[in-house]
Design a protein around this motif. Structure first.
Motif, PDB file in Angstrom:
ATOM      1  N   SER A 224       0.839  -1.071   0.016  1.00 47.19           N
ATOM      2  CA  SER A 224      -0.039   0.060   0.116  1.00 47.19           C
ATOM      3  C   SER A 224       0.716   1.117  -0.010  1.00 47.19           C
ATOM      4  CB  SER A 224      -0.848  -0.070   1.355  1.00 47.19           C
ATOM      5  OG  SER A 224      -0.058   0.005   2.434  1.00 47.19           O
ATOM      6  N   LEU A 225       2.123   1.158   0.329  1.00 51.49           N
ATOM      7  CA  LEU A 225       3.176   2.409   0.307  1.00 51.49           C
ATOM      8  C   LEU A 225       3.104   3.121  -1.170  1.00 51.49           C
ATOM      9  CD1 LEU A 225       5.877   0.897   2.624  1.00 51.49           C
ATOM     10  CD2 LEU A 225       3.679   2.164   3.160  1.00 51.49           C
ATOM     11  N   ASN A 226       3.292   2.396  -2.017  1.00 52.35           N
ATOM     12  CA  ASN A 226       3.314   3.154  -3.300  1.00 52.35           C
ATOM     13  C   ASN A 226       3.257   2.177  -4.508  1.00 52.35           C
ATOM     14  OD1 ASN A 226       6.162   2.201  -4.077  1.00 52.35           O
ATOM     15  ND2 ASN A 226       6.708   3.479  -2.331  1.00 52.35           N
ATOM     16  N   LYS A 227       3.222   2.691  -5.890  1.00 49.67           N
ATOM     17  CA  LYS A 227       2.705   1.785  -6.693  1.00 49.67           C
ATOM     18  C   LYS A 227       3.984   1.141  -7.037  1.00 49.67           C
ATOM     19  CE  LYS A 227       4.212   5.324 -10.426  1.00 49.67           C
ATOM     20  NZ  LYS A 227       3.794   5.926 -11.680  1.00 49.67           N
ATOM     21  N   ASP A 228       5.135   1.317  -6.849  1.00 50.77           N
ATOM     22  CA  ASP A 228       6.447   0.740  -7.302  1.00 50.77           C
ATOM     23  C   ASP A 228       6.547  -0.603  -6.417  1.00 50.77           C
ATOM     24  OD1 ASP A 228       7.085   2.499  -9.275  1.00 50.77           O
ATOM     25  OD2 ASP A 228       8.289   3.692  -7.827  1.00 50.77           O
ATOM     26  N   ILE A 229       6.295  -0.499  -5.166  1.00 52.20           N
ATOM     27  CA  ILE A 229       6.592  -1.809  -4.318  1.00 52.20           C
ATOM     28  C   ILE A 229       5.165  -2.623  -4.642  1.00 52.20           C
ATOM     29  CG2 ILE A 229       5.326  -0.665  -2.188  1.00 52.20           C
ATOM     30  CD1 ILE A 229       8.489  -3.141  -2.555  1.00 52.20           C
ATOM     31  N   TYR A 230       4.164  -1.875  -5.002  1.00 44.26           N
ATOM     32  CA  TYR A 230       2.823  -2.656  -5.170  1.00 44.26           C
ATOM     33  C   TYR A 230       3.088  -3.797  -6.258  1.00 44.26           C
ATOM     34  CZ  TYR A 230      -1.953  -3.280  -7.318  1.00 44.26           C
ATOM     35  OH  TYR A 230      -3.138  -3.926  -7.569  1.00 44.26           O
TER      36      TYR A 230
END
Length: 391
Positions: A224-230
């Protein structure tokens, strides 16, 4: 020719589960008439709620007993998407969801979809017993990151960076943790995510204990932290611990469509669909109000606090207060016993079953579960204290 010489090589690397072995011995002694106090339980002692049972009974009566789509019914996948959005601020489409036969199955499927022979999987230690064994089965190499008690058994970004090699493929993250009960906060996950994005490392995030968190803390999903780690994360969860549905065998994952498609294809040719009846029960569970968890969490926190108050008075044991799950990971090094000997003797001499830490990568520790009623916990702590006094 001996049969075992013809078995698959991959299985020669796999060790039997120490948690299941100690449970089997405890059950045998209990069947023989011994009064065994169970501190080894890996499941809630609460019964599955009646409204969930009712949904399963309705499914049987209505004839919902046939095959379903491999990755789960549309109804359940939609319920999982709603759950992810409501509880974890995660936007997954139904085609990104795969429902499996428990969260363990989901983790195994994720590893099978991601890991090639020789790939390294980073595993914070102490770890859940099955993580390295699943990695071995997938022909991967477990690479352990030592999580220290002075850091509340959580790895730091520096710890992570030191273990990354050109062969690193994935990180297996468990928060809240079995066996330590550690819970990563948003800042800590942010540092880990930054490194994984930079190094293009997949994250398999095991969040099965997410509803069991204490001391006013809250659960954070790393995806949920950002689109890259998602895009790099496989978020795994299930109904076993939160809803006391261990035997129903429903777990699920959310991931990029490429990963979920691969997992679904794997499941097509292994288990096919999870049990149809259990899927109907899962829809009812995921649609339940959040105050359902508050009552259970309050009871577990009360039990945790009682056990801690007793363990603090035992000078042969030390521990880090768990912030989640329902385990206390105890340092037994002052007894001068290894974990297997400690657990075996405690069971034989005091009729208390615990789980040796050797299976978790920590041979000077034992795991105590407080997933038991207060009367049993009181009796078990009395026995443990008297037994330790002999040293």
């Amino acid at each position: 020719m001996r049969i075992d010489t013809r078995l698959a090589e991959r299985l020669k690397k796999v060790n039997p589960s120490s948690t299941l072995a100690i449970n089997a011995k405890a059950k045998k002694l209990k069947a023989e008439g011994r009064d065994i106090i169970n501190f080894a339980a890996g499941e809630p002692d609460f019964d599955t709620p009646d409204f969930i049972k009712a949904a399963a009974i309705d499914a049987i009566k209505s004839g919902f007993t046939k095959y379903t789509p491999t990755a789960g019914t549309p109804e359940l996948k939609n319920a999982v998407c709603e759950k992810f959005k409501r509880d974890n601020s995660l936007e997954y489409l139904p085609e990104q969801i795969v429902v499996s036969c428990g969260a363990k199955h989901s983790i195994f499927n994720a590893l099978m979809a991601l890991v090639n022979k020789g790939d390294e999987v980073l595993i914070p230690a102490p770890y859940w017993v099955s993580y390295p064994e699943m990695t071995h089965i997938c022909d991967g190499t477990p690479r352990f990151i030592c999580a220290l008690p002075q850091n509340n058994f959580k790895i730091t970004s520096k710890d992570l960076e030191k273990q990354i090699t050109p062969k690193t493929k994935a990180l297996l993250l468990n928060s809240p943790s079995n066996p330590t009960g550690c819970v990563y906060n948003k800042d800590e996950l942010g540092q880990i995510a930054k490194i994984c994005v930079k190094e293009k490392i997949f994250v398999i995030s095991d969040e099965i204990y997410e509803k069991l968190i204490y001391d006013g803390q809250s659960h954070v999903s790393i995806a949920s932290l950002n689109k890259d780690i998602y895009g790099l994360t496989v978020t795994v969860n299930g109904l076993s611990k939160s809803y006391s549905m261990t035997g129903w065998r429903i777990g699920y994952l959310g991931a990029s469509k490429e990963i979920s498609d691969a997992v679904s294809k794997l499941q097509d040719h292994s288990t096919s669909n999870p049990v149809s009846i259990s899927q109907k029960a899962a829809v009812a569970a995921l649609s339940s109000p959040n105050d359902f968890f508050a009552k259970i969490c309050e009871e577990f926190e009360k039990r945790r606090d009682y056990c801690i108050s007793r363990l603090e008075k035992m000078n042969k044991i030390s521990f880090v207060t768990p912030r989640g799950a329902f385990y206390i990971f105890c340092d037994i090094s002052k007894t001068m016993l290894d974990s297997l000997t400690f657990a075996d003797r405690l069971l034989e001499e005091a009729s208390v079953s615990t789980v040796p830490g050797s299976g978790f990568g920590a041979n000077k520790y034992i795991r105590i579960s407080f997933a038991n009623n207060l009367e049993q916990l009181e009796s078990g702590m009395e026995r443990l204290e008297k037994w330790l006094a002999k040293f």
